[in-house]
Design an enzyme around this catalytic site. Structure first.
Site, PDB file in Angstrom:
ATOM      1  N   LYS A  40      54.439  22.370  39.692  1.00 39.19           N
ATOM      2  CA  LYS A  40      53.003  22.046  39.724  1.00 39.19           C
ATOM      3  C   LYS A  40      52.385  21.957  38.149  1.00 39.19           C
ATOM      4  O   LYS A  40      51.527  21.584  37.667  1.00 39.19           O
ATOM      5  CB  LYS A  40      52.128  23.348  40.706  1.00 39.19           C
ATOM      6  CG  LYS A  40      52.846  22.952  42.086  1.00 39.19           C
ATOM      7  CD  LYS A  40      52.437  24.155  42.776  1.00 39.19           C
ATOM      8  CE  LYS A  40      53.270  25.167  43.859  1.00 39.19           C
ATOM      9  NZ  LYS A  40      52.619  26.526  43.874  1.00 39.19           N
ATOM     10  N   GLY A  41      52.842  22.711  37.609  1.00 38.58           N
ATOM     11  CA  GLY A  41      52.394  22.761  36.216  1.00 38.58           C
ATOM     12  C   GLY A  41      51.615  21.514  35.811  1.00 38.58           C
ATOM     13  O   GLY A  41      50.367  21.551  34.931  1.00 38.58           O
ATOM     14  N   GLU A  96      55.818  18.090  30.869  1.00 49.04           N
ATOM     15  CA  GLU A  96      55.748  19.596  31.389  1.00 49.04           C
ATOM     16  C   GLU A  96      55.090  19.793  30.697  1.00 49.04           C
ATOM     17  O   GLU A  96      54.304  19.547  29.628  1.00 49.04           O
ATOM     18  CB  GLU A  96      57.304  20.114  30.105  1.00 49.04           C
ATOM     19  CG  GLU A  96      58.327  20.679  30.937  1.00 49.04           C
ATOM     20  CD  GLU A  96      57.788  21.865  32.052  1.00 49.04           C
ATOM     21  OE1 GLU A  96      56.571  22.162  32.538  1.00 49.04           O
ATOM     22  OE2 GLU A  96      58.814  22.386  32.276  1.00 49.04           O
ATOM     23  N   ASP A  97      54.221  21.149  31.789  1.00 54.77           N
ATOM     24  CA  ASP A  97      53.064  21.621  31.091  1.00 54.77           C
ATOM     25  C   ASP A  97      53.325  22.449  29.976  1.00 54.77           C
ATOM     26  O   ASP A  97      52.449  22.726  28.554  1.00 54.77           O
ATOM     27  CB  ASP A  97      52.400  22.246  32.040  1.00 54.77           C
ATOM     28  CG  ASP A  97      54.012  23.691  32.462  1.00 54.77           C
ATOM     29  OD1 ASP A  97      54.568  23.965  32.200  1.00 54.77           O
ATOM     30  OD2 ASP A  97      53.175  24.658  33.573  1.00 54.77           O
ATOM     31  N   ASP A 100      58.487  27.135  26.827  1.00 56.45           N
ATOM     32  CA  ASP A 100      58.592  28.695  26.431  1.00 56.45           C
ATOM     33  C   ASP A 100      59.900  28.819  25.503  1.00 56.45           C
ATOM     34  O   ASP A 100      60.141  28.712  24.653  1.00 56.45           O
ATOM     35  CB  ASP A 100      58.146  28.984  27.661  1.00 56.45           C
ATOM     36  CG  ASP A 100      58.003  30.137  27.162  1.00 56.45           C
ATOM     37  OD1 ASP A 100      57.577  30.601  25.856  1.00 56.45           O
ATOM     38  OD2 ASP A 100      58.128  31.569  28.053  1.00 56.45           O
ATOM     39  N   LYS A 128      55.267  26.440  22.882  1.00 58.94           N
ATOM     40  CA  LYS A 128      55.532  27.680  21.906  1.00 58.94           C
ATOM     41  C   LYS A 128      57.035  28.298  21.413  1.00 58.94           C
ATOM     42  O   LYS A 128      57.992  28.877  21.981  1.00 58.94           O
ATOM     43  CB  LYS A 128      55.381  29.015  23.223  1.00 58.94           C
ATOM     44  CG  LYS A 128      54.239  29.529  23.701  1.00 58.94           C
ATOM     45  CD  LYS A 128      53.962  30.443  24.692  1.00 58.94           C
ATOM     46  CE  LYS A 128      53.280  30.727  25.920  1.00 58.94           C
ATOM     47  NZ  LYS A 128      54.210  31.599  26.700  1.00 58.94           N
ATOM     48  N   PHE A 149      50.302  34.322  26.794  1.00 55.63           N
ATOM     49  CA  PHE A 149      50.213  34.080  28.134  1.00 55.63           C
ATOM     50  C   PHE A 149      48.772  33.143  28.231  1.00 55.63           C
ATOM     51  O   PHE A 149      47.607  33.657  28.055  1.00 55.63           O
ATOM     52  CB  PHE A 149      50.795  34.803  28.990  1.00 55.63           C
ATOM     53  CG  PHE A 149      50.853  34.394  30.434  1.00 55.63           C
ATOM     54  CD1 PHE A 149      52.449  34.392  30.354  1.00 55.63           C
ATOM     55  CD2 PHE A 149      50.373  34.331  31.514  1.00 55.63           C
ATOM     56  CE1 PHE A 149      53.432  33.809  31.559  1.00 55.63           C
ATOM     57  CE2 PHE A 149      50.593  33.491  32.528  1.00 55.63           C
ATOM     58  CZ  PHE A 149      51.742  32.937  32.870  1.00 55.63           C
ATOM     59  N   VAL A 150      48.865  32.184  28.274  1.00 52.73           N
ATOM     60  CA  VAL A 150      48.049  30.540  29.305  1.00 52.73           C
ATOM     61  C   VAL A 150      48.074  30.990  30.813  1.00 52.73           C
ATOM     62  O   VAL A 150      48.918  30.743  30.860  1.00 52.73           O
ATOM     63  CB  VAL A 150      47.379  29.815  28.212  1.00 52.73           C
ATOM     64  CG1 VAL A 150      47.680  30.417  26.373  1.00 52.73           C
ATOM     65  CG2 VAL A 150      49.051  29.182  27.954  1.00 52.73           C
ATOM     66  N   ASP A 156      49.574  28.277  35.520  1.00 51.58           N
ATOM     67  CA  ASP A 156      48.779  29.572  36.418  1.00 51.58           C
ATOM     68  C   ASP A 156      49.693  31.298  36.184  1.00 51.58           C
ATOM     69  O   ASP A 156      50.394  31.436  35.274  1.00 51.58           O
ATOM     70  CB  ASP A 156      49.540  29.327  37.762  1.00 51.58           C
ATOM     71  CG  ASP A 156      50.585  29.288  37.746  1.00 51.58           C
ATOM     72  OD1 ASP A 156      52.322  28.793  36.985  1.00 51.58           O
ATOM     73  OD2 ASP A 156      51.894  30.639  38.804  1.00 51.58           O
ATOM     74  N   ARG A 162      45.153  27.521  38.204  1.00 50.56           N
ATOM     75  CA  ARG A 162      45.658  26.533  37.879  1.00 50.56           C
ATOM     76  C   ARG A 162      43.889  25.194  37.619  1.00 50.56           C
ATOM     77  O   ARG A 162      44.343  24.789  36.967  1.00 50.56           O
ATOM     78  CB  ARG A 162      46.618  25.973  38.277  1.00 50.56           C
ATOM     79  CG  ARG A 162      47.900  26.779  38.530  1.00 50.56           C
ATOM     80  CD  ARG A 162      48.884  25.736  39.423  1.00 50.56           C
ATOM     81  NE  ARG A 162      49.877  26.514  40.012  1.00 50.56           N
ATOM     82  CZ  ARG A 162      51.249  26.068  39.521  1.00 50.56           C
ATOM     83  NH1 ARG A 162      51.195  26.002  38.247  1.00 50.56           N
ATOM     84  NH2 ARG A 162      52.199  26.944  39.973  1.00 50.56           N
TER      85      ARG A 162
HETATM   86  P1  IMP Z   1      61.095  28.065  29.542  1.00 51.19           P
HETATM   87  O1  IMP Z   1      61.933  28.227  30.767  1.00 51.19           O
HETATM   88  O2  IMP Z   1      60.767  29.209  29.210  1.00 51.19           O
HETATM   89  O3  IMP Z   1      60.542  27.384  28.592  1.00 51.19           O
HETATM   90  O4  IMP Z   1      59.442  28.451  30.910  1.00 51.19           O
HETATM   91  C1  IMP Z   1      58.383  26.864  31.083  1.00 51.19           C
HETATM   92  C2  IMP Z   1      57.931  27.394  31.894  1.00 51.19           C
HETATM   93  O5  IMP Z   1      57.853  28.991  32.304  1.00 51.19           O
HETATM   94  C3  IMP Z   1      56.454  26.333  31.879  1.00 51.19           C
HETATM   95  O6  IMP Z   1      56.960  25.013  32.884  1.00 51.19           O
HETATM   96  C4  IMP Z   1      55.875  27.008  32.820  1.00 51.19           C
HETATM   97  O7  IMP Z   1      55.700  27.128  34.247  1.00 51.19           O
HETATM   98  C5  IMP Z   1      55.785  28.372  32.407  1.00 51.19           C
HETATM   99  N1  IMP Z   1      55.690  29.091  31.924  1.00 51.19           N
HETATM  100  C6  IMP Z   1      55.630  29.352  30.104  1.00 51.19           C
HETATM  101  N2  IMP Z   1      54.739  30.014  29.660  1.00 51.19           N
HETATM  102  C7  IMP Z   1      53.456  30.283  30.462  1.00 51.19           C
HETATM  103  C8  IMP Z   1      52.315  30.891  29.735  1.00 51.19           C
HETATM  104  O8  IMP Z   1      52.138  30.834  29.103  1.00 51.19           O
HETATM  105  N3  IMP Z   1      51.790  30.537  31.612  1.00 51.19           N
HETATM  106  C9  IMP Z   1      51.839  29.537  32.199  1.00 51.19           C
HETATM  107  N4  IMP Z   1      53.008  29.240  32.782  1.00 51.19           N
HETATM  108  C10 IMP Z   1      54.055  29.429  31.681  1.00 51.19           C
HETATM  109 MG    MG Z   2      54.703  27.780  36.622  1.00 54.04          MG
END
Ligand code: IMP
Ligand code: MG
Length: 172
Positions: A40-41, A96-97, A100, A128, A149-150, A156, A162
């Site tokens: 949902k982000g 994407e939001d 990470d 990030k 962490f944001v 969320d 959110r």
């Molecule tokens: P990744 O698979 O580790 O790249 O993570 C991506 C997903 O993790 C994003 O779509 C977010 O839903 C969640 N995420 C990663 N970092 C944060 C953060 O700082 N705050 C909130 N959600 C995060």
């Molecule tokens: Mg999330």
């Protein structure tokens, strides 16, 4: 008590989204472009990006299971809602939001490649880079942020925060 500190105020987010939209308009002068939001982000980012673009866009959404209730990746990604339309032969931008570890995106890129789009790019509001575990090519980045962490503007923590208009650092 968790505390919230504003990192990116709403006005800065909007200004940057308009710059990204102008870049996308230049790159895709014709359209239509499929914007595929990751629920949902990415919902607010997609909604604002789509309206800032002049190139005709079609909107699609996919659902994935990611972090659950924690703040670190489980390393496991699952598609919980698929595309409604075929994107075969179309230009697709995954929206994407935040990127990470890169685990979510590298999985999704693999999934969408199998759908035979004409082209496939990625737009993320936040990046990030310090935490990357899988290399992913991101074509449009709103902001690179440090390893904090944001929440807010779609992001969320355990489904909360959110609807904050700003992006804030959450600390315990
Ligand atoms: P990744 O698979 O580790 O790249 O993570 C991506 C997903 O993790 C994003 O779509 C977010 O839903 C969640 N995420 C990663 N970092 C944060 C953060 O700082 N705050 C909130 N959600 C995060
Ligand atoms: Mg999330």
């Amino acid at each position: 008590m968790p505390s919230l500190t504003v990192m990116l105020p709403a006005e800065r987010i909007q200004a940057r989204i308009h710059e990204l939209a102008a870049e996308i308009d230049r790159d895709y002068p014709e359209g239509p472009v499929y914007l595929v939001g990751i629920l949902k982000g990415a919902c607010f980012f997609l909604a604002d990006l789509a309206r800032a673009m002049k190139t005709p866009a079609r909107l699609e959404f996919v659902g994935i299971s990611s972090y659950g209730r924690g703040t670190t990746s489980s390393g496991e990604v699952r598609l919980t809602k698929d595309l409604d339309a075929s994107v075969e032969g179309y230009d697709v931008i995954v929206v994407e939001d935040i990127v990470d570890s890169g685990i979510t995106l590298s999985y999704l890129i693999q999934v969408f490649q199998q759908r035979r789009p004409r082209s496939l790019r990625v737009a993320t509001l936040l990046d990030k880079p310090d935490r990357r575990q899988r290399p992913v090519k991101v074509d449009y980045v709103g902001f690179q942020i440090p390893d904090k962490f944001v929440v807010g503007y779609g992001l969320d923590y355990a489904e909360n925060y959110r609807n904050l208009p700003d992006i804030c650092v959450l600390s315990e």
